[in-house]
Design an enzyme around this catalytic site. Structure first.
Site, PDB file in Angstrom:
ATOM      1  N   CYS A   2       0.827  -1.208   0.000  1.00  0.00           N
ATOM      2  CA  CYS A   2       0.000   0.000   0.000  1.00  0.00           C
ATOM      3  C   CYS A   2       0.856   1.250   0.000  1.00  0.00           C
ATOM      4  O   CYS A   2       1.976   1.261   0.506  1.00  0.00           O
ATOM      5  CB  CYS A   2      -0.894   0.012   1.234  1.00  0.00           C
ATOM      6  SG  CYS A   2      -1.875  -1.470   1.483  1.00  0.00           S
ATOM      7  N   ARG A  27       4.042  -0.138  -6.517  1.00  0.00           N
ATOM      8  CA  ARG A  27       4.122  -0.930  -5.297  1.00  0.00           C
ATOM      9  C   ARG A  27       3.070  -2.048  -5.273  1.00  0.00           C
ATOM     10  O   ARG A  27       3.166  -2.973  -4.469  1.00  0.00           O
ATOM     11  CB  ARG A  27       3.950  -0.032  -4.075  1.00  0.00           C
ATOM     12  CG  ARG A  27       5.085   0.961  -3.885  1.00  0.00           C
ATOM     13  CD  ARG A  27       4.774   1.990  -2.836  1.00  0.00           C
ATOM     14  NE  ARG A  27       4.667   1.428  -1.505  1.00  0.00           N
ATOM     15  CZ  ARG A  27       5.674   1.371  -0.633  1.00  0.00           C
ATOM     16  NH1 ARG A  27       6.864   1.828  -0.973  1.00  0.00           N
ATOM     17  NH2 ARG A  27       5.503   0.864   0.567  1.00  0.00           N
ATOM     18  N   TRP A  74      -3.573  -2.373  -1.086  1.00  0.00           N
ATOM     19  CA  TRP A  74      -3.385  -3.774  -1.474  1.00  0.00           C
ATOM     20  C   TRP A  74      -4.122  -4.594  -0.431  1.00  0.00           C
ATOM     21  O   TRP A  74      -3.774  -4.580   0.748  1.00  0.00           O
ATOM     22  CB  TRP A  74      -1.891  -4.107  -1.491  1.00  0.00           C
ATOM     23  CG  TRP A  74      -1.555  -5.474  -2.010  1.00  0.00           C
ATOM     24  CD1 TRP A  74      -1.441  -5.856  -3.319  1.00  0.00           C
ATOM     25  CD2 TRP A  74      -1.252  -6.643  -1.226  1.00  0.00           C
ATOM     26  NE1 TRP A  74      -1.088  -7.187  -3.395  1.00  0.00           N
ATOM     27  CE2 TRP A  74      -0.966  -7.695  -2.124  1.00  0.00           C
ATOM     28  CE3 TRP A  74      -1.190  -6.905   0.133  1.00  0.00           C
ATOM     29  CZ2 TRP A  74      -0.628  -8.978  -1.705  1.00  0.00           C
ATOM     30  CZ3 TRP A  74      -0.865  -8.184   0.561  1.00  0.00           C
ATOM     31  CH2 TRP A  74      -0.585  -9.206  -0.347  1.00  0.00           C
ATOM     32  N   ASN A 103      -0.970   1.966   6.204  1.00  0.00           N
ATOM     33  CA  ASN A 103      -0.236   0.813   5.680  1.00  0.00           C
ATOM     34  C   ASN A 103       0.093  -0.105   6.843  1.00  0.00           C
ATOM     35  O   ASN A 103       0.392   0.367   7.945  1.00  0.00           O
ATOM     36  CB  ASN A 103       1.077   1.237   5.017  1.00  0.00           C
ATOM     37  CG  ASN A 103       0.873   1.941   3.707  1.00  0.00           C
ATOM     38  OD1 ASN A 103      -0.247   2.040   3.201  1.00  0.00           O
ATOM     39  ND2 ASN A 103       1.951   2.449   3.142  1.00  0.00           N
ATOM     40  N   GLY A 104       0.091  -1.415   6.596  1.00  0.00           N
ATOM     41  CA  GLY A 104       0.459  -2.364   7.638  1.00  0.00           C
ATOM     42  C   GLY A 104      -0.721  -3.200   8.077  1.00  0.00           C
ATOM     43  O   GLY A 104      -1.767  -3.241   7.416  1.00  0.00           O
ATOM     44  N   GLU A 486      14.983 -18.647  -9.635  1.00  0.00           N
ATOM     45  CA  GLU A 486      14.649 -17.270  -9.987  1.00  0.00           C
ATOM     46  C   GLU A 486      13.911 -17.211 -11.320  1.00  0.00           C
ATOM     47  O   GLU A 486      12.948 -16.447 -11.488  1.00  0.00           O
ATOM     48  CB  GLU A 486      15.918 -16.423 -10.026  1.00  0.00           C
ATOM     49  CG  GLU A 486      15.733 -14.994 -10.496  1.00  0.00           C
ATOM     50  CD  GLU A 486      14.869 -14.135  -9.584  1.00  0.00           C
ATOM     51  OE1 GLU A 486      14.546 -13.003  -9.976  1.00  0.00           O
ATOM     52  OE2 GLU A 486      14.492 -14.602  -8.489  1.00  0.00           O
ATOM     53  N   LYS A 490      10.125 -15.699 -11.833  1.00  0.00           N
ATOM     54  CA  LYS A 490       9.801 -14.618 -12.758  1.00  0.00           C
ATOM     55  C   LYS A 490       8.664 -15.019 -13.695  1.00  0.00           C
ATOM     56  O   LYS A 490       7.755 -14.239 -13.962  1.00  0.00           O
ATOM     57  CB  LYS A 490      11.048 -14.228 -13.576  1.00  0.00           C
ATOM     58  CG  LYS A 490      12.071 -13.444 -12.795  1.00  0.00           C
ATOM     59  CD  LYS A 490      11.559 -12.063 -12.450  1.00  0.00           C
ATOM     60  CE  LYS A 490      12.345 -11.460 -11.298  1.00  0.00           C
ATOM     61  NZ  LYS A 490      12.023 -12.020  -9.981  1.00  0.00           N
ATOM     62  N   GLU A 493       5.372 -15.129 -11.730  1.00  0.00           N
ATOM     63  CA  GLU A 493       4.970 -13.810 -11.241  1.00  0.00           C
ATOM     64  C   GLU A 493       4.227 -12.994 -12.287  1.00  0.00           C
ATOM     65  O   GLU A 493       3.205 -12.376 -11.990  1.00  0.00           O
ATOM     66  CB  GLU A 493       6.209 -13.009 -10.815  1.00  0.00           C
ATOM     67  CG  GLU A 493       6.717 -13.257  -9.423  1.00  0.00           C
ATOM     68  CD  GLU A 493       7.872 -12.332  -9.100  1.00  0.00           C
ATOM     69  OE1 GLU A 493       7.823 -11.682  -8.044  1.00  0.00           O
ATOM     70  OE2 GLU A 493       8.819 -12.245  -9.892  1.00  0.00           O
ATOM     71  N   HIS A 509      13.748 -38.240  -8.963  1.00  0.00           N
ATOM     72  CA  HIS A 509      13.177 -38.437  -7.635  1.00  0.00           C
ATOM     73  C   HIS A 509      11.776 -37.847  -7.520  1.00  0.00           C
ATOM     74  O   HIS A 509      11.317 -37.565  -6.417  1.00  0.00           O
ATOM     75  CB  HIS A 509      14.101 -37.839  -6.571  1.00  0.00           C
ATOM     76  CG  HIS A 509      15.422 -38.509  -6.482  1.00  0.00           C
ATOM     77  ND1 HIS A 509      15.596 -39.761  -5.919  1.00  0.00           N
ATOM     78  CD2 HIS A 509      16.652 -38.114  -6.915  1.00  0.00           C
ATOM     79  CE1 HIS A 509      16.870 -40.101  -5.995  1.00  0.00           C
ATOM     80  NE2 HIS A 509      17.535 -39.121  -6.604  1.00  0.00           N
ATOM     81  N   LYS A 608       5.239  -4.555  -4.640  1.00  0.00           N
ATOM     82  CA  LYS A 608       6.676  -4.350  -4.749  1.00  0.00           C
ATOM     83  C   LYS A 608       7.365  -4.428  -3.398  1.00  0.00           C
ATOM     84  O   LYS A 608       8.359  -5.117  -3.237  1.00  0.00           O
ATOM     85  CB  LYS A 608       6.950  -2.989  -5.401  1.00  0.00           C
ATOM     86  CG  LYS A 608       8.436  -2.708  -5.645  1.00  0.00           C
ATOM     87  CD  LYS A 608       9.032  -3.681  -6.632  1.00  0.00           C
ATOM     88  CE  LYS A 608      10.489  -3.413  -6.917  1.00  0.00           C
ATOM     89  NZ  LYS A 608      11.079  -4.455  -7.767  1.00  0.00           N
TER      90      LYS A 608
END
Length: 613
Positions: A2, A27, A74, A103-104, A486, A490, A493, A509, A608
């Site tokens: 947020c 963000r 968010w 925020n939080g 990574e 990506k 995401e 396996h 973000k």
């Protein structure tokens, strides 16, 4: 996550609030709103979706005011609805007496909600934020806004950055923080607040970063900051060096594309001081670094998301070059288990923003256990995690707007390699010849990355084979396994293709059961000691009808065949090879997402800067 912006001025602040919120879009958010004080009291506009939707409403209403707050939300508590969007007001009606952005996460919101309901307050949302608005209003009936806010936040458990305005006191705003970033922007006859410096760059570069427990009174003529004990304190004024140009797209279609192509410069900037000195020096990490490093007998790296994969890569360097036992833990898991503290262990935290709550709390936990040898690797000057650490290495990636990290990741890798070499030298394990070899590799890195970027047309063609798939598998071995992780991250995401990564030797396996013609398999195959093992693993895939997409070094001697596609990166660059092989997997994800038509820079459900647990 947020975003918060606020302004106190002698002019209409609505355009400033909206521009600030637009700067914070990167963000991650799902709704937006602003509230301003004017002659009629508090006027509020909220909308689900992008800032532009809220802006249309504000323009239709000809919204204006000299004091105001804005927010991009968010969703955490409650769904994506207008009633859950910020600002929240108390009483819960259009013409409320106070308005709050937050925020939080407030952990004791259920307890406070029940208490406030018993006092007659009516809730219109499912958010924890509305609890803050009602609690401040409750105390504001008998106390000034500043004192009411102080009393209210003292009763909140969790993490927050808040700003509040009052119909009864229209000349100022009050703001407070605990665990979430918040800064004050200083202007001439006007002042601002924001959760990120990018939101105020168009109006000022002079900023004060609030510390945990601070409550501030923001007025046109100046600001007053009260510390955790309620006494007035002075906080350092910083001049931000973030450029507005870095926040603009320029000739690129997306910020992710821009930031992928900015990596040669970001890497060069990050190692500039190192190259200028022509040696690995503890001074790169702080004045007291030599003394701290002399005490170290092991390393623990705490990180989240992409930074966690950088840490996994660093484990190989730290153990092979510096010969120091290294553990890597996901920050959000570390503090919720019983661990064995070691006061001689170097605690390394990695965070692009320096405000990642999971990582910050993990650092606090380590210090509470008596582990005070701490180093932060971060991209944002004066953020919370570096301030809480004894040593710091700032990467110089510049502003990173795209939610999916690119240049922040590769500059973190450079920082971690520098740490490994520096520790090795201090421990007498890096002679002059090896030191110069490593420095030479770093000098050539930007050029090698540029060569990898030139592979974009070939990678764009590969993306056609991924865009219509539901799943993908990434394989790597040794130090390149984290790069496979990574690459999978990506792809999932930003394209929403389900992707997983495994050490290539683990295929038999379990994961091999998933391989068929409908699942593309990406292989990181550098020309290193494990190359022949990787080739054997590829045969296992091919024998099951899987289609292979291989990123190989120019000197790896791969040949294409039916079901085996090969793109050759520049020749093997030795110990820095993981950095080079990161570039192709970033571009593959980007172009697959383009073909799928997803929101590349703002993927759904993600943010973000993750400032909640």
């Amino acid at each position: 996550m947020c975003g918060i912006v606020g302004a106190v001025a002698n002019r209409n602040v609505v355009s400033t609030l909206i521009e600030g919120l637009s700067r914070l879009e990167y963000r991650g958010y799902d709704s937006a709103g602003v509230a301003v004080l004017n002659d009629t009291g508090i006027a509020r506009v909220r909308a689900v979706g992008r800032v532009s939707a809220m802006t249309e409403k504000a323009n239709e209403l000809q919204l204006s005011g000299l004091v105001g707050i804005g927010h991009t939300r968010w969703a955490t508590h409650g769904g994506v609805t207008e009633s859950n969007a910020h600002p929240h007001m108390s009483p819960s009606q259009l013409n409320g007496e106070v308005a709050v952005v937050h925020n939080g996460i407030i952990e004791n919101h259920d307890e406070q909600r029940a208490r406030l309901k018993s006092l007659g307050y009516v809730f219109e949302s499912q958010t924890d934020t509305e609890v803050i608005a009602h609690l401040i209003h409750h105390y504001h009936q008998s106390l000034p806004l500043l004192a009411a806010t102080q009393k209210a936040v003292a009763e909140l458990t969790g993490a927050f950055a808040i700003s509040v305005i009052s119909k009864k006191e229209p000349e100022h705003m009050v703001t407070a923080r605990l665990g979430c970033p918040l800064l004050i922007g200083l202007g001439e006859g006007e002042n601002f607040i924001a959760s990120d410096v990018s939101a105020v760059l168009s109006v000022t570069r002079k900023v004060i970063y609030l510390e945990d427990g601070d409550v501030a009174d923001i007025r046109r003529e100046g600001v007053t900051i009260l510390g955790r004990d309620g006494a007035e304190v002075t906080r350092k004024i910083h001049m931000s060096d973030v450029s507005l140009a870095s926040l603009e797209l320029g000739p690129y279609s997306h910020f992710m594309q821009k930031e992928i192509h900015e990596q040669p410069r970001a890497l060069t900037d990050t190692i500039e001081a190192l190259i200028d000195d022509n040696h690995f020096s503890p001074a790169l990490f702080g004045k007291n670094a030599a003394a701290v490093f002399a005490q170290v007998d092991s390393i623990l790296i705490l990180a989240a998301g992409t930074s966690y994969y950088a840490a996994l890569t660093a484990k190989y360097w730290l153990e092979s070059i510096a010969k120091l036992p290294t553990n890597v833990e996901i920050a959000s898991e570390y503090r919720y288990r019983e661990s064995v503290p070691n006061p001689r262990q170097l605690i390394v935290t990695i965070s692009q923003s320096g405000e990642t709550l999971d990582t910050m709390e993990a650092l606090k936990h380590a210090k509470a256990l008596g582990q005070h040898l701490t180093l932060a690797i971060c991209n944002v000057q004066e953020s919370a995690i570096p301030r809480a650490s004894e040593l710091v290495f700032y990467t110089r990636a510049g502003a990173e707007i795209g939610v999916a990290s690119t240049k922040a990741f590769t500059t973190q890798l450079v920082a971690l390699f520098t740490l490994a070499a520096t520790l090795a030298k201090q421990r007498g394990l890096l002679d002059a010849e090896a030191e110069q070899a490593h420095l030479g590799a770093l000098r050539q890195l930007a050029g090698s990355v540029q060569h990898a970027l030139n592979l974009e047309p070939q990678i764009r063609e590969w993306a056609n084979s991924f865009a219509n798939k539901q799943h993908a598998l990434f394989l790597g071995r040794g130090i390149h396994y984290p790069i496979a992780l990574e690459g999978a991250l990506k792809l999932k995401e930003i394209s929403y293709i389900h992707a997983e990564a495994y050490p290539a030797g683990e295929l038999k396996h379990g994961p091999l059961a998933l391989v068929d013609s409908a699942m593309p398999v990406v292989v990181i195959a550098p020309n290193d000691a494990l190359l022949e093992k990787v080739k054997s693993n590829m045969q296992e895939v091919k024998a099951r009808g899987g289609e292979l997409f291989v990123f190989a070094d120019a000197d790896s001697h791969f040949t294409e065949s039916e079901g085996v596609h090969v793109i050759r990166t520049p020749r093997h660059v030795g110990v820095l090879s993981p950095i080079l092989h990161t570039i192709p997997v970033q571009m593959l994800a980007y172009h697959a997402a383009l073909l799928k038509g997803t929101d590349v820079d703002k993927p759904r459900n993600l943010a973000k800067s993750v400032t909640v647990e």
